[in-house]
Design a protein around this motif. Structure first.
Motif: not given
Length: 288
Positions: A28-29, A34-37, A44-47, A62-69
């Motif tokens: 996945x992109x 991040x969306x799935x997180x 939070x999610x690490x790549x 994407x983190x900014x968009x979805x509110x995910x660190x």
């Protein structure tokens, strides 16, 4: 409630520190991870793509968009004791020039390994080419992305040479299998120094997969690890207990993650996003 029960319950304040994207051998992109997180309720999610940081910029947006660190990370392939050892790096600078050039060298070695695997497979009578493998991905690769063994396994399944991903690895691609190729690798100690040089925190990935705790202990003693991945999709309670004790013994941060790669032939490897998590408090420990 113990750690295992917590990880299966409320995900607020939790993070998955091991996921892969299309930048290496994920499906996945980065933005979709991040969306799935967000969908799973993570904080939070690490790549952590293999030998590349190409997916981090997209994930951060994407983190900014979805509110995910989003934690910028990487997973470096090394070799010790005759085994492939993976070293995770967290909070690396994705624009660090020397680090980027070193990762590019690792990807070049990976490309040579892929060519050697293809040659072995063709010598086994399988009509496979790298062009077919790339075509099977269904999109153009970006400059810093790379082909991994899972991509080759996908093509083996498409060609009917293997029943599924696991069968492809067991027959052809795993250590000791018919088309296995051992490329030159750096040591875990070197990987730790590279990560530290890029401002990051090195962590020993999934020690239970190496099947040799004495080897793991020796690697930890020789290397500048900040943490150890106690919780992983392929670790059971016994492994978790052993590596919790090892983390306490060596003063290592306890990390964990799903090692999500997406679904191939309808099967998620190794685990789904959010299936293995740790508290976001770990992030502060890695950055300190």
């Amino acid at each position: 409630m113990n750690e295992r029960m917590i990880r299966l319950a409320d995900q607020s304040g939790r993070c998955d520190l091991h996921t892969h994207t299309q930048a290496s051998d994920g499906m996945q992109p980065p933005a979709e991870n991040v969306r799935l997180a967000r969908e799973k309720g993570l904080a939070a999610l690490a790549i952590t793509d293999h030998d590349t940081v190409a997916g981090i910029a997209e994930a951060l947006e994407a983190g900014k968009q979805y509110g995910i660190t989003v934690v910028p990370g990487v997973e470096i392939s090394t070799r010790a004791g005759g085994k492939d050892i993976h070293v995770l790096g967290y909070y690396v600078d994705p624009q660090h020039g020397l680090f980027l050039s070193r990762l590019a060298e690792l990807r070049a070695t990976r490309a040579q390994r892929n060519e050697a695997i293809i040659l072995k497979l063709r010598n086994l009578g399988i009509d496979i080419t790298l062009e077919k493998v790339v075509a099977g991905i269904g999109r153009e690769l970006k400059p810093d992305e790379s082909i991994g063994r899972p991509h080759i396994a996908d093509e083996l399944v498409r060609l009917g040479a293997a029943a599924d991903m696991r069968d492809a690895f067991d027959k052809y691609l795993a250590d000791g299998a018919a088309a296995f190729v051992l490329p030159p690798r750096i040591t875990p100690e070197e990987a730790c120094q590279w990560i530290i040089g890029a401002g990051g925190a090195p962590v020993l990935a999934h020690p239970g997969l190496y099947g040799d705790d004495e080897l793991v202990r020796g690697i930890v003693e020789r290397s500048a690890f900040r943490g150890i991945e106690v919780y992983h999709s392929d670790h059971g309670p016994a492994e978790e207990a052993r590596y919790l004790a090892m983390a306490a013994e060596y003063g290592l941060v306890v990390t964990g993650g799903s090692d999500f790669h997406g679904a191939r032939q309808g099967v998620i490897f190794h685990g789904d996003i959010g299936s293995v998590t740790v508290s976001v408090d770990v992030l502060g420990q890695l950055k300190s």
